[in-house]
Design an enzyme around this catalytic site. Structure first.
Site, PDB file in Angstrom:
ATOM      1  N   HIS A 183      -1.800   3.671  -8.373  1.00  0.00           N
ATOM      2  CA  HIS A 183      -2.148   2.826  -9.510  1.00  0.00           C
ATOM      3  C   HIS A 183      -1.816   3.533 -10.812  1.00  0.00           C
ATOM      4  CE1 HIS A 183      -5.805   5.088  -8.467  1.00  0.00           C
ATOM      5  NE2 HIS A 183      -6.190   4.977  -9.727  1.00  0.00           N
ATOM      6  N   HIS A 240      -2.710   3.666 -14.784  1.00  0.00           N
ATOM      7  CA  HIS A 240      -3.691   3.330 -15.819  1.00  0.00           C
ATOM      8  C   HIS A 240      -2.955   3.037 -17.122  1.00  0.00           C
ATOM      9  CE1 HIS A 240      -7.330   5.016 -13.722  1.00  0.00           C
ATOM     10  NE2 HIS A 240      -6.375   5.693 -13.089  1.00  0.00           N
ATOM     11  N   HIS A 261       0.832  -1.202   0.000  1.00  0.00           N
ATOM     12  CA  HIS A 261       0.000   0.000   0.000  1.00  0.00           C
ATOM     13  C   HIS A 261       0.864   1.248   0.000  1.00  0.00           C
ATOM     14  CE1 HIS A 261      -3.539   2.473   0.600  1.00  0.00           C
ATOM     15  NE2 HIS A 261      -2.765   3.209   1.385  1.00  0.00           N
TER      16      HIS A 261
END
Length: 123
Positions: A109, A111, A46
């Site tokens: 994240h 994309h 995380h």
């Protein structure tokens, strides 16, 4: 993180359409795609935003970015060249960071977005 959606996906507590997985990374199809190909690459560790990364994360970030062309090729949207050397196809990579950067899920994240246009929001 206890309530992190992507941590739950990485832990297989929430199902996803996984397209790649190793010890550090997971890549899966976005559930609300903005284009024919819309994949997300996340670290299993995380990290809330790109701003939370430092030099110790350089290898992980490099691995995330290096995975993008492979995923794009497997999804059929890699850059290709015709007989005259003209490029075709292609994809976009994007990392949103913070509220003004458009980040919606606070787990780092990447994309990978591609396929024939127009894409949603790109008319």
């Amino acid at each position: 993180m206890e309530n992190c959606l992507f941590c739950k996906i990485a832990a297989k507590q929430i199902p996803s359409s996984i397209v790649y997985e190793d010890e550090e990374l997971l890549a899966f199809k976005d559930i609300n795609p903005a284009a024919p190909v819309h994949l997300l690459v996340i670290p299993k560790q995380h990290l809330a935003t790109l701003s939370d990364c430092n030099a110790s994360h350089a290898a992980l970030l490099g691995k995330m970015l290096a995975l993008a062309p492979r995923l794009a090729e497997e999804a059929g949207c890699a850059v290709s060249y015709d007989a005259d050397g003209e490029p075709g196809g292609g994809y976009k990579t994007l990392i949103n960071s913070g509220p003004d950067g458009g980040q919606e899920v606070y787990h780092l994240h990447l994309h990978v977005v591609g396929g024939p246009r127009p894409w949603r929001g790109m008319r």
